[in-house]
Design a protein around this motif. Structure first.
Motif, PDB file in Angstrom:
ATOM      1  N   ASN A   1       9.318  -4.250  -4.026  1.00 42.67           N
ATOM      2  CA  ASN A   1       8.507  -4.125  -4.854  1.00 42.67           C
ATOM      3  C   ASN A   1       7.466  -3.021  -4.812  1.00 42.67           C
ATOM      4  O   ASN A   1       6.406  -3.472  -5.072  1.00 42.67           O
ATOM      5  CB  ASN A   1       7.982  -5.275  -5.570  1.00 42.67           C
ATOM      6  N   VAL A   2       8.372  -1.830  -3.539  1.00 38.48           N
ATOM      7  CA  VAL A   2       6.690  -1.248  -3.204  1.00 38.48           C
ATOM      8  C   VAL A   2       6.552   0.342  -3.987  1.00 38.48           C
ATOM      9  O   VAL A   2       5.790   1.176  -3.606  1.00 38.48           O
ATOM     10  CB  VAL A   2       6.707  -0.993  -1.399  1.00 38.48           C
TER      11      VAL A   2
ATOM     12  N   ARG B   1      15.357  -8.533   8.806  1.00 38.26           N
ATOM     13  CA  ARG B   1      16.152 -10.184   8.190  1.00 38.26           C
ATOM     14  C   ARG B   1      17.015  -9.200   7.362  1.00 38.26           C
ATOM     15  O   ARG B   1      16.980  -8.998   6.181  1.00 38.26           O
ATOM     16  CB  ARG B   1      14.888 -11.316   7.620  1.00 38.26           C
ATOM     17  N   ARG B   2      18.299 -10.302   7.542  1.00 36.32           N
ATOM     18  CA  ARG B   2      19.573 -10.554   6.668  1.00 36.32           C
ATOM     19  C   ARG B   2      19.740  -8.863   6.500  1.00 36.32           C
ATOM     20  O   ARG B   2      20.305  -8.710   5.545  1.00 36.32           O
ATOM     21  CB  ARG B   2      19.071 -10.983   5.827  1.00 36.32           C
ATOM     22  N   GLY B   3      19.864  -8.155   7.537  1.00 37.28           N
ATOM     23  CA  GLY B   3      20.240  -6.039   7.036  1.00 37.28           C
ATOM     24  C   GLY B   3      19.444  -5.136   6.741  1.00 37.28           C
ATOM     25  O   GLY B   3      19.213  -4.689   6.977  1.00 37.28           O
ATOM     26  N   VAL B   4      17.835  -6.047   6.154  1.00 36.88           N
ATOM     27  CA  VAL B   4      16.591  -5.224   5.693  1.00 36.88           C
ATOM     28  C   VAL B   4      15.508  -4.946   6.692  1.00 36.88           C
ATOM     29  O   VAL B   4      15.356  -6.681   7.255  1.00 36.88           O
ATOM     30  CB  VAL B   4      16.484  -5.895   4.023  1.00 36.88           C
ATOM     31  N   LEU B   5      14.698  -3.845   6.519  1.00 35.03           N
ATOM     32  CA  LEU B   5      13.628  -3.395   7.605  1.00 35.03           C
ATOM     33  C   LEU B   5      13.022  -4.337   6.593  1.00 35.03           C
ATOM     34  O   LEU B   5      12.434  -4.349   5.237  1.00 35.03           O
ATOM     35  CB  LEU B   5      13.653  -1.858   7.789  1.00 35.03           C
ATOM     36  N   PRO B   6      11.519  -4.516   7.110  1.00 39.89           N
ATOM     37  CA  PRO B   6      10.394  -5.305   6.494  1.00 39.89           C
ATOM     38  C   PRO B   6       9.441  -4.131   5.614  1.00 39.89           C
ATOM     39  O   PRO B   6       8.624  -3.684   6.498  1.00 39.89           O
ATOM     40  CB  PRO B   6       9.825  -6.200   7.982  1.00 39.89           C
ATOM     41  N   LEU B   7      10.515  -3.252   4.116  1.00 40.52           N
ATOM     42  CA  LEU B   7       9.728  -2.515   4.043  1.00 40.52           C
ATOM     43  C   LEU B   7       8.233  -2.608   4.210  1.00 40.52           C
ATOM     44  O   LEU B   7       7.298  -1.625   4.145  1.00 40.52           O
ATOM     45  CB  LEU B   7      10.347  -1.916   2.827  1.00 40.52           C
ATOM     46  N   ARG B   8       7.437  -4.109   3.159  1.00 35.05           N
ATOM     47  CA  ARG B   8       6.297  -4.445   3.024  1.00 35.05           C
ATOM     48  C   ARG B   8       5.219  -4.308   4.222  1.00 35.05           C
ATOM     49  O   ARG B   8       4.144  -3.309   3.828  1.00 35.05           O
ATOM     50  CB  ARG B   8       5.957  -5.304   2.293  1.00 35.05           C
ATOM     51  N   ARG B   9       5.561  -4.507   5.216  1.00 34.68           N
ATOM     52  CA  ARG B   9       5.040  -4.265   6.322  1.00 34.68           C
ATOM     53  C   ARG B   9       4.880  -3.189   6.949  1.00 34.68           C
ATOM     54  O   ARG B   9       4.348  -2.336   7.373  1.00 34.68           O
ATOM     55  CB  ARG B   9       5.897  -5.350   7.673  1.00 34.68           C
ATOM     56  N   ILE B  10       6.714  -2.325   7.256  1.00 31.39           N
ATOM     57  CA  ILE B  10       6.027  -1.413   7.915  1.00 31.39           C
ATOM     58  C   ILE B  10       4.928   0.018   7.050  1.00 31.39           C
ATOM     59  O   ILE B  10       4.376   0.978   7.365  1.00 31.39           O
ATOM     60  CB  ILE B  10       7.664  -0.400   7.516  1.00 31.39           C
ATOM     61  N   LEU B  11       5.191  -0.476   5.336  1.00 32.17           N
ATOM     62  CA  LEU B  11       4.504   1.136   4.680  1.00 32.17           C
ATOM     63  C   LEU B  11       2.909   0.241   4.679  1.00 32.17           C
ATOM     64  O   LEU B  11       1.874   1.343   5.260  1.00 32.17           O
ATOM     65  CB  LEU B  11       4.811   0.463   3.199  1.00 32.17           C
ATOM     66  N   ARG B  12       2.735  -0.946   5.083  1.00 32.80           N
ATOM     67  CA  ARG B  12       0.484  -1.427   6.003  1.00 32.80           C
ATOM     68  C   ARG B  12       1.182  -0.864   7.020  1.00 32.80           C
ATOM     69  O   ARG B  12      -0.448  -0.071   7.181  1.00 32.80           O
ATOM     70  CB  ARG B  12       1.110  -2.896   5.963  1.00 32.80           C
ATOM     71  N   ASP B  13       1.536  -0.638   8.162  1.00 30.57           N
ATOM     72  CA  ASP B  13       1.123   0.075   9.179  1.00 30.57           C
ATOM     73  C   ASP B  13       1.268   1.484   9.371  1.00 30.57           C
ATOM     74  O   ASP B  13       0.097   2.179   9.460  1.00 30.57           O
ATOM     75  CB  ASP B  13       2.621  -0.378  10.212  1.00 30.57           C
TER      76      ASP B  13
ATOM     77  N   ALA C   1      -0.152   2.531   6.599  1.00 33.57           N
ATOM     78  CA  ALA C   1      -1.450   2.546   5.592  1.00 33.57           C
ATOM     79  C   ALA C   1      -2.337   2.877   6.786  1.00 33.57           C
ATOM     80  O   ALA C   1      -3.642   3.766   7.005  1.00 33.57           O
ATOM     81  CB  ALA C   1      -1.597   2.240   4.535  1.00 33.57           C
ATOM     82  N   LYS C   2      -2.200   1.733   7.574  1.00 36.71           N
ATOM     83  CA  LYS C   2      -2.757   2.708   8.896  1.00 36.71           C
ATOM     84  C   LYS C   2      -2.959   2.972   9.950  1.00 36.71           C
ATOM     85  O   LYS C   2      -4.435   4.168  10.805  1.00 36.71           O
ATOM     86  CB  LYS C   2      -2.296   1.080  10.116  1.00 36.71           C
ATOM     87  N   GLU C   3      -2.242   4.207   9.871  1.00 36.87           N
ATOM     88  CA  GLU C   3      -2.247   5.265  10.356  1.00 36.87           C
ATOM     89  C   GLU C   3      -2.440   6.615   9.228  1.00 36.87           C
ATOM     90  O   GLU C   3      -2.184   7.843   9.285  1.00 36.87           O
ATOM     91  CB  GLU C   3      -0.889   5.956  10.997  1.00 36.87           C
ATOM     92  N   ASN C   4      -3.009   5.900   8.221  1.00 35.32           N
ATOM     93  CA  ASN C   4      -3.110   6.745   7.559  1.00 35.32           C
ATOM     94  C   ASN C   4      -2.866   7.970   6.165  1.00 35.32           C
ATOM     95  O   ASN C   4      -2.622   9.183   6.470  1.00 35.32           O
ATOM     96  CB  ASN C   4      -4.392   7.953   7.948  1.00 35.32           C
ATOM     97  N   ILE C   5      -0.828   7.331   6.336  1.00 35.83           N
ATOM     98  CA  ILE C   5      -0.185   7.570   5.720  1.00 35.83           C
ATOM     99  C   ILE C   5      -0.161   6.635   3.991  1.00 35.83           C
ATOM    100  O   ILE C   5       0.125   5.858   4.077  1.00 35.83           O
ATOM    101  CB  ILE C   5       1.181   7.561   6.113  1.00 35.83           C
ATOM    102  N   SER C   6      -0.223   7.186   3.263  1.00 35.99           N
ATOM    103  CA  SER C   6      -1.114   6.519   1.891  1.00 35.99           C
ATOM    104  C   SER C   6      -0.079   7.106   0.916  1.00 35.99           C
ATOM    105  O   SER C   6      -0.111   6.774  -0.318  1.00 35.99           O
ATOM    106  CB  SER C   6      -2.716   7.112   1.794  1.00 35.99           C
ATOM    107  N   SER C   7       1.065   7.643   1.373  1.00 34.60           N
ATOM    108  CA  SER C   7       2.050   8.151   0.059  1.00 34.60           C
ATOM    109  C   SER C   7       3.146   8.886   1.215  1.00 34.60           C
ATOM    110  O   SER C   7       3.534   9.543   2.448  1.00 34.60           O
ATOM    111  CB  SER C   7       1.465   9.075  -0.673  1.00 34.60           C
ATOM    112  N   VAL C   8       4.271   7.737   0.555  1.00 30.42           N
ATOM    113  CA  VAL C   8       5.811   8.382   0.717  1.00 30.42           C
ATOM    114  C   VAL C   8       6.401   8.482  -0.119  1.00 30.42           C
ATOM    115  O   VAL C   8       7.037   7.946  -1.243  1.00 30.42           O
ATOM    116  CB  VAL C   8       6.110   6.875   2.142  1.00 30.42           C
TER     117      VAL C   8
END
Length: 151
Positions: free
Chosen positions: A99-100, A62-74, A76-83
């Protein structure tokens, strides 16, 4: 991203899917590439996964920015809890704006190249959101560890 501490998964934010398939990274890792749905069609994305030996996930931006909150939630579902995010001003600012971020480690060199650039676009807001917890000098560099201010 960290699936386990011994073998982190490289995650590449590449909206245009422009990383060359000959990049050395692909020789040693099977990275996860985050791109945009407008970069390639679904069949082209599948072919790109095979050619690059990578997992590729496409998101609508959206407006040239990837949905970071959604990506991080996804993730986390794959057991990646730290980036660990390593990037330039644009990338770091997008994570700050979403704000992530729950901690910042900033390594400052005494060497200045060119005119110098702030690590995020709005350093003034950074200082009202995070506070310096620890500062360590290492040779000519300074390592600063910031945590969120209590609200």
């Amino acid at each position: 991203g960290i699936r386990n501490s011994k073998n982190p998964t490289p995650i590449i934010f590449d909206p245009a899917l422009s990383i060359p398939r000959t990049a050395r990274l692909f020789k040693y890792h099977r990275p996860l590439i985050i791109t945009t749905t407008s970069a390639l069609s679904s069949s082209e994305l599948k072919r790109a996964e095979v050619v690059r030996k990578a997992q590729i996930k496409a998101y609508t931006h959206r407006r040239g920015v990837l949905p970071l909150r959604r990506i991080l939630r996804d993730l986390a579902k794959e057991n990646i809890s730290s980036v660990l995010v390593e990037g330039g001003q644009y990338t770091l600012t997008r994570f700050f704006d979403a704000n992530v971020v729950n901690e910042w480690i900033i390594i400052r060199s005494s060497k200045i190249f060119g005119s110098g650039v702030d690590f995020i676009e709005h350093v003034d807001r950074f200082s009202t959101t995070f506070r310096l917890r620890q500062k360590i000098r290492s040779g000519t560099d300074t390592i600063e560890y910031y945590i969120p201010r209590k609200t």
